[in-house]
Design an enzyme around this catalytic site. Sequence first.
Site, mmCIF file in Angstrom:
data_model
loop_
_atom_site.group_PDB
_atom_site.id
_atom_site.type_symbol
_atom_site.label_atom_id
_atom_site.label_comp_id
_atom_site.label_asym_id
_atom_site.label_seq_id
_atom_site.Cartn_x
_atom_site.Cartn_y
_atom_site.Cartn_z
ATOM 1 N N ASP A 1 -10.412 3.436 4.388
ATOM 2 C CA ASP A 1 -10.838 2.032 4.305
ATOM 3 C C ASP A 1 -12.361 1.922 4.213
ATOM 4 O O ASP A 1 -12.881 0.849 3.884
ATOM 5 C CB ASP A 1 -10.369 1.254 5.546
ATOM 6 N N GLN B 1 -4.136 -1.101 9.615
ATOM 7 C CA GLN B 1 -4.200 -2.463 9.074
ATOM 8 C C GLN B 1 -4.795 -3.417 10.103
ATOM 9 O O GLN B 1 -4.418 -3.392 11.277
ATOM 10 C CB GLN B 1 -2.793 -2.916 8.643
ATOM 11 N N LYS C 1 0.837 -1.204 0.000
ATOM 12 C CA LYS C 1 0.000 0.000 0.000
ATOM 13 C C LYS C 1 0.871 1.253 0.000
ATOM 14 O O LYS C 1 0.646 2.186 -0.770
ATOM 15 C CB LYS C 1 -0.932 -0.005 1.225
HETATM 16 N N1 GUN Z 1 -7.053 -6.450 6.583
HETATM 17 C C1 GUN Z 1 -7.525 -7.218 5.584
HETATM 18 N N2 GUN Z 1 -8.050 -6.435 4.619
HETATM 19 C C2 GUN Z 1 -7.911 -5.163 5.019
HETATM 20 C C3 GUN Z 1 -8.246 -3.906 4.440
HETATM 21 O O1 GUN Z 1 -8.822 -3.784 3.356
HETATM 22 N N3 GUN Z 1 -7.903 -2.808 5.171
HETATM 23 C C4 GUN Z 1 -7.299 -2.900 6.372
HETATM 24 N N4 GUN Z 1 -7.027 -1.765 7.017
HETATM 25 N N5 GUN Z 1 -6.972 -4.046 6.941
HETATM 26 C C5 GUN Z 1 -7.275 -5.170 6.251
#
Ligand code: GUN
Length: 284
Positions: free
Chosen positions: A121, A98, A54
Amino acid sequence: MPARILDGKALAQGVTGELRERIAARIAAGRAAPGLAALLVGDDAASQVYVRNKRRTADGIGMRSLAFDLPASASESELLALIGRLNGDPSVNGILVQLPLPAQISTARVIEAIDPAKDVDGFHPYNVGRLVLRMPTLRPCTPYGCMQLLAKTGEDLAGMHAVVIGQSNIIGRPMALELLIARCTVTICHTATRDLPGLVRQADLVVAAVGRAQLVQGDWIKDGAIVIDVGINRGADGRLVGDVDFQAARERASWITPVPGGVGPMTIAMLLANTLRAAEMQDR
Ligand code: GUN
């Protein structure tokens, strides 16, 4: 005829290329590069890979990514204090934490602490509520990415029976809401569902998001169905596999996403699309 492949890697490259141009135009117009704060707590190996990708992709399209890595022992109040500072920092347009978080931290409290305007998110109850009410702004990235892939098929989704396998807050539930907005008839399946194969056999569109390697068998797939596989699992031989038996399902489906190279790259592309959108909404 085997299914056509929905190439998420190629689509994501197209999306990020477009974002790069829009960001360059913003900067040329005298605005700051969008700032994305990516918070990682602990040392879960998969999470480290996701967050690194990311950050790298954000920097690669001209955003400014800010890395915050906290130890697995970090307290909830430490994390909440950091989020409070980032909420108040005008150079930070997007905040992502995350998941999963270590057990001593409440995921719900952390998500609710993020300023909804910076919740790239799309997990904050405010943003989920907007999706429920058919007025989405910052939408959960993975379901949003799946909708972009579905748009690529050119098929009219209205009236399709969509079966979503998985009811998580971050994928299954928002996915069902997206499909409802697209006028599908939606069934959500979960661990208490009776006769999962029987329901999947009725589906014109299947979204598998359970995290169990090749749970969905090829002979569950109706002829001509569209198959979206959100799962990323390690198979017995160590290779990445989805929640669907790809080879067998491909013989029946009309369209199918591969793993890897399907939904995964779209999640990051949509996170960055949300970050630019958040920056634009915060322009004054
Ligand atoms: N953990 C698994 N998928 C995601 C996501 O799309 N965003 C975040 N922040 N954590 C995750």
